[in-house]
Write an enzyme that holds these catalytic residues in place. Structure first.
Site, PDB file in Angstrom:
ATOM      1  N   GLY A  13       0.795  -1.228   0.000  1.00 53.29           N
ATOM      2  CA  GLY A  13       0.000   0.000   0.000  1.00 53.29           C
ATOM      3  C   GLY A  13       0.824   1.274   0.000  1.00 53.29           C
ATOM      4  O   GLY A  13       0.490   2.252   0.668  1.00 53.29           O
ATOM      5  N   SER A  14       1.899   1.303  -0.790  1.00 54.77           N
ATOM      6  CA  SER A  14       2.799   2.462  -0.753  1.00 54.77           C
ATOM      7  C   SER A  14       2.108   3.756  -1.184  1.00 54.77           C
ATOM      8  O   SER A  14       2.362   4.819  -0.611  1.00 54.77           O
ATOM      9  CB  SER A  14       4.045   2.212  -1.606  1.00 54.77           C
ATOM     10  OG  SER A  14       3.701   1.916  -2.944  1.00 54.77           O
ATOM     11  N   LEU A  94     -12.462  -4.609  -9.809  1.00 58.09           N
ATOM     12  CA  LEU A  94     -13.594  -4.099  -9.044  1.00 58.09           C
ATOM     13  C   LEU A  94     -14.899  -4.577  -9.668  1.00 58.09           C
ATOM     14  O   LEU A  94     -15.016  -4.674 -10.890  1.00 58.09           O
ATOM     15  CB  LEU A  94     -13.592  -2.574  -9.030  1.00 58.09           C
ATOM     16  CG  LEU A  94     -12.450  -1.898  -8.281  1.00 58.09           C
ATOM     17  CD1 LEU A  94     -12.606  -0.384  -8.372  1.00 58.09           C
ATOM     18  CD2 LEU A  94     -12.382  -2.346  -6.838  1.00 58.09           C
ATOM     19  N   ASN A 108      -6.017   4.489 -10.248  1.00 57.30           N
ATOM     20  CA  ASN A 108      -5.089   3.369 -10.180  1.00 57.30           C
ATOM     21  C   ASN A 108      -3.755   3.811 -10.764  1.00 57.30           C
ATOM     22  O   ASN A 108      -3.714   4.636 -11.670  1.00 57.30           O
ATOM     23  CB  ASN A 108      -5.625   2.173 -10.978  1.00 57.30           C
ATOM     24  CG  ASN A 108      -4.695   0.968 -10.896  1.00 57.30           C
ATOM     25  OD1 ASN A 108      -4.334   0.521  -9.817  1.00 57.30           O
ATOM     26  ND2 ASN A 108      -4.301   0.458 -12.045  1.00 57.30           N
ATOM     27  N   HIS A 110      -0.327   2.393 -12.684  1.00 58.96           N
ATOM     28  CA  HIS A 110       0.165   1.256 -13.476  1.00 58.96           C
ATOM     29  C   HIS A 110       1.614   1.544 -13.851  1.00 58.96           C
ATOM     30  O   HIS A 110       1.931   2.666 -14.277  1.00 58.96           O
ATOM     31  CB  HIS A 110      -0.689   1.093 -14.732  1.00 58.96           C
ATOM     32  CG  HIS A 110      -0.305  -0.104 -15.549  1.00 58.96           C
ATOM     33  ND1 HIS A 110      -0.739  -1.375 -15.263  1.00 58.96           N
ATOM     34  CD2 HIS A 110       0.510  -0.215 -16.647  1.00 58.96           C
ATOM     35  CE1 HIS A 110      -0.238  -2.219 -16.147  1.00 58.96           C
ATOM     36  NE2 HIS A 110       0.520  -1.539 -16.996  1.00 58.96           N
ATOM     37  N   THR A 147     -12.041   2.092 -15.164  1.00 54.99           N
ATOM     38  CA  THR A 147     -13.306   1.778 -15.815  1.00 54.99           C
ATOM     39  C   THR A 147     -13.437   0.252 -15.837  1.00 54.99           C
ATOM     40  O   THR A 147     -12.574  -0.455 -15.315  1.00 54.99           O
ATOM     41  CB  THR A 147     -13.339   2.336 -17.250  1.00 54.99           C
ATOM     42  OG1 THR A 147     -12.236   1.772 -17.983  1.00 54.99           O
ATOM     43  CG2 THR A 147     -13.223   3.863 -17.250  1.00 54.99           C
ATOM     44  N   ASP A 151      -7.048  -1.400 -17.362  1.00 58.15           N
ATOM     45  CA  ASP A 151      -6.068  -0.377 -17.760  1.00 58.15           C
ATOM     46  C   ASP A 151      -6.539   0.471 -18.938  1.00 58.15           C
ATOM     47  O   ASP A 151      -5.719   1.001 -19.697  1.00 58.15           O
ATOM     48  CB  ASP A 151      -4.702  -1.023 -18.107  1.00 58.15           C
ATOM     49  CG  ASP A 151      -4.077  -1.736 -16.933  1.00 58.15           C
ATOM     50  OD1 ASP A 151      -4.301  -1.315 -15.790  1.00 58.15           O
ATOM     51  OD2 ASP A 151      -3.359  -2.733 -17.156  1.00 58.15           O
ATOM     52  N   GLU A 180       6.591   6.893  -8.263  1.00 59.22           N
ATOM     53  CA  GLU A 180       5.159   6.629  -8.174  1.00 59.22           C
ATOM     54  C   GLU A 180       4.434   7.457  -7.109  1.00 59.22           C
ATOM     55  O   GLU A 180       3.310   7.919  -7.341  1.00 59.22           O
ATOM     56  CB  GLU A 180       4.911   5.139  -7.955  1.00 59.22           C
ATOM     57  CG  GLU A 180       5.195   4.322  -9.192  1.00 59.22           C
ATOM     58  CD  GLU A 180       4.915   2.842  -9.026  1.00 59.22           C
ATOM     59  OE1 GLU A 180       4.872   2.140 -10.058  1.00 59.22           O
ATOM     60  OE2 GLU A 180       4.739   2.370  -7.882  1.00 59.22           O
TER      61      GLU A 180
END
Length: 196
Positions: A13-14, A94, A108, A110, A147, A151, A180
């Site tokens: 969970g960074s 999800l 999100n 990636h 969505t 991705d 990130e």
């Protein structure tokens, strides 16, 4: 408008940690509320408890039926008061109920320059392996809106890093990961400004 954040994480969970720290340091106009994990032993879950967030372990172990799991995740997140959802290394898709409740407000990260090296089966180390195998001169990370397609959501922010001669999976991964947290912070700040 102050965003009310919830997180889904599978491992460390960074991104969640960095965003909570930014909120508490006054760098981000948002309130972190909750974190759920599909992994009962994830470091993110333990950290979130210590950080005072509402937490839950929600997975196929707790809800074997996919629709019931989607409902449980939805109810936990909505019940926390969150209006924005950040996926912080969450390795599951999800469900439609959760996606619908947070439409346009699920972020999100990636580890590539989407749309390159994205889609089904491309996650974690597999992404960096794909970049190296393709001989790309650069890689990076992308924050996008989630969505139903994997991705495929609109890109909010990207950061680019060079692929250097002699790069290995580990060296490229480290270079991307180093960018990130700041990238996710910029993306959430951008989303907050858009909804402000």
């Amino acid at each position: 408008m102050t965003l009310r954040l919830a997180f889904l994480a599978s491992h460390g969970g960074s991104a969640a940690r960095a965003l909570v720290q930014a909120c508490r340091a006054g760098e981000l106009d948002a309130e972190p509320l909750a974190l759920a994990s599909n992994n009962s032993r994830s470091p993110a879950l333990a950290w979130a408890r210590e950080a005072g967030l509402r937490t839950a372990h929600l997975s196929s172990a707790t809800s074997p039926d996919p629709d019931a799991l989607d409902a449980a995740i939805h109810d936990f997140l909505v019940g926390s008061g969150a209006d924005t959802l950040v996926l912080s290394g969450y390795m599951k898709a999800l469900g439609p109920r959760t996606l619908g409740a947070f439409a346009g407000r699920v972020l999100n990260i990636h580890p590539s320059l989407l749309p390159r090296h994205g889609g089904r089966g491309l996650y974690g180390d597999r992404v960096h392996e794909s970049v190296l195998a393709a001989g790309d001169p650069e890689s990076g990370a992308t924050v996008h809106l989630v969505t139903a397609g994997i991705d495929e959501g609109p890109v909010l922010e990207q950061v680019r890093v060079p692929v250097l001669p002699g790069d290995t999976l580990d060296t490229l991964k480290a270079r991307v990961q180093a960018e990130e947290a700041a990238l996710m912070l910029r993306a959430v700040q951008s989303l907050a400004a858009r909804h402000g």
